[in-house]
Design a protein around this motif. Structure first.
Motif, PDB file in Angstrom:
ATOM      1  N   SER A 148       0.846  -1.200   0.000  1.00 43.19           N
ATOM      2  CA  SER A 148       0.000   0.000   0.000  1.00 43.19           C
ATOM      3  C   SER A 148       0.876   1.243   0.000  1.00 43.19           C
ATOM      4  O   SER A 148       2.056   1.192   0.349  1.00 43.19           O
ATOM      5  N   PRO A 199      -0.108  -3.445   3.765  1.00 43.73           N
ATOM      6  CA  PRO A 199      -1.389  -2.797   4.071  1.00 43.73           C
ATOM      7  C   PRO A 199      -1.679  -2.745   5.572  1.00 43.73           C
ATOM      8  O   PRO A 199      -2.375  -1.835   6.040  1.00 43.73           O
ATOM      9  N   GLY A 253      -2.604   0.925   6.571  1.00 46.57           N
ATOM     10  CA  GLY A 253      -4.001   1.072   7.004  1.00 46.57           C
ATOM     11  C   GLY A 253      -4.095   1.793   8.347  1.00 46.57           C
ATOM     12  O   GLY A 253      -4.996   2.619   8.561  1.00 46.57           O
TER      13      GLY A 253
END
Ligand SMILES: Cc1ncc(COP(=O)(O)O)c(C=O)c1O
Length: 367
Positions: A86, A237, A241
């Motif tokens: 990500s 992620p 996140g």
């Protein structure tokens, strides 16, 4: 200044904030500016035209896309970031460091970095209320893996910053030493700051697969977009996140997103400029390295670190300003940097002016 406001500010503002000084940037009017590691190159006229047209159609009445999805996709394409990682864009890497320190701040948490290194790691750890442990670099400014591993065992940091190449020393840490530190810090988050990635012989993006405790930070600042303020974090992620929750929702504005998209769609132009800078750095290094009045360290960024062996660095710096060139004097900022100057790499013409000013400064200050 209103007295009532001043006494209230004194009463309410944190003591460490009151004791601090605001970030200072030296005025460079009429000088060749080589002190901030910016790119010396502007955008070609054709690209400026594209940018102007796209900016003219910006929807300024609307909030920006909070995730800057268009920028993220173009970052992925330009930097070759695989889909399994990500990306989190920030208002420069500085904001990302602030997000990281905020997200990891907790009672007992500590931050660690080698020293000397990029000052914002210490500054932003401080604003987040986190104790900051510095581990001296080796004599040659390499990463002292033994000392780092011992300090990790002793202080058990939650967050560890490693700038590769490092600022202000300019060197790339040994890969084996980095691996050892990453292994020793497996219970911490390690951030490899690759601000100078574009000028360096190695990057660490594919290390993410081997180290779940690693994230990589990059910026467009050294690629000709220092004025734009766009940095980004790449990682699993699971990490991104969490950090995304701390990030301000609209941290990259409408105009910034458009300008970053245009720049990244034309990444080849920026990369060509960085190649010119790296070639100029090599040329400068061969000249500076053979000057007996200086000690030069090997550099893999868009600047070079030298120690003035003949004369005083502060006087040489002042003389260079008189000769129209601003570089960074590191003398007095850190004991290991006594007598040191950081020379940014500019265009061939700017570098010629810089070398002439340095030579004049060395001659004038050693009499
Ligand atoms: C190692 C390092 N990281 C990050 C930055 C800041 O980058 P940005 O302009 O993206 O905030 C710098 C700036 O000089 C730097 O030297």
């Amino acid at each position: 200044m209103n007295d009532a406001a001043a006494s209230l500010a004194h009463l309410l503002v944190r003591e460490d904030v009151r004791a601090a000084s605001a970030y200072h940037v030296q005025d460079a009017r009429d000088l060749i500016r080589l002190d901030q590691m910016e790119s010396p190159y502007g955008w070609p006229p054709q690209l400026r035209g594209v940018l102007a047209e796209r900016l003219a159609n910006a929807q300024m009445n609307r909030y920006p896309d909070p995730r800057a999805a268009g920028v993220q996709q173009r970052l992925r394409d330009a930097f070759g970031i695989p889909g399994r990682w990500s990306i989190m864009p920030g208002n420069g890497s500085d904001e990302i460091i602030q997000i990281l320190t905020s997200a990891l701040a907790a009672p007992g948490a500590r931050v660690m970095a080698p020293s000397p290194t990029f000052v914002m790691f210490r500054v932003l750890a401080g604003w987040a209320g986190l104790p900051y442990d510095e581990v001296p670099l080796a004599e040659d400014f390499g990463l002292d893996a033994d000392a780092m591993c011992a300090a990790i065992a002793q202080h058990r940091p939650r967050l560890l910053f490693l700038a590769c190449p490092n600022n202000p020393t300019g060197n790339l840490f040994d890969a084996g030493a980095l691996e050892r530190v990453l292994e020793a810090a497996r219970d911490a988050l390690v951030v490899i700051d690759e601000a100078y990635w574009a000028f360096s012989s190695r990057d660490h993006l594919d290390w993410l697969d081997r180290h779940p405790n690693l994230v990589i930070m990059r910026t467009l600042s050294k690629l000709g977009l220092a004025g734009l303020r766009l940095g980004f974090l790449v990682g699993d992620p699971a990490w991104i996140g969490e950090f995304d929750k701390v990030r301000l929702p609209y941290n990259v504005g409408v105009l910034h997103q458009i300008a970053a998209e245009v720049a990244l769609e034309n990444f080849g132009v920026l990369r060509e400029q960085t190649r010119l800078i790296a070639a100029e750095r090599a040329r400068l290094a061969s000249i500076l390295g053979s000057d007996p009045r200086l000690h030069l360290w090997p550099g893999e960024a868009n600047f070079l670190l030298v120690r003035v062996l003949a004369g005083r660095a502060k006087d040489v710096h002042a003389a260079m300003i008189r000769h129209g060139v601003l570089i960074k004097c590191l003398d007095g900022g850190h004991p290991r940097l006594a007598g040191c100057l950081r020379l940014g790499v500019g265009t061939a013409e700017e570098n010629a002016r810089m070398l002439a000013a340095l030579d004049a400064g060395l001659r004038e200050t050693t009499g």
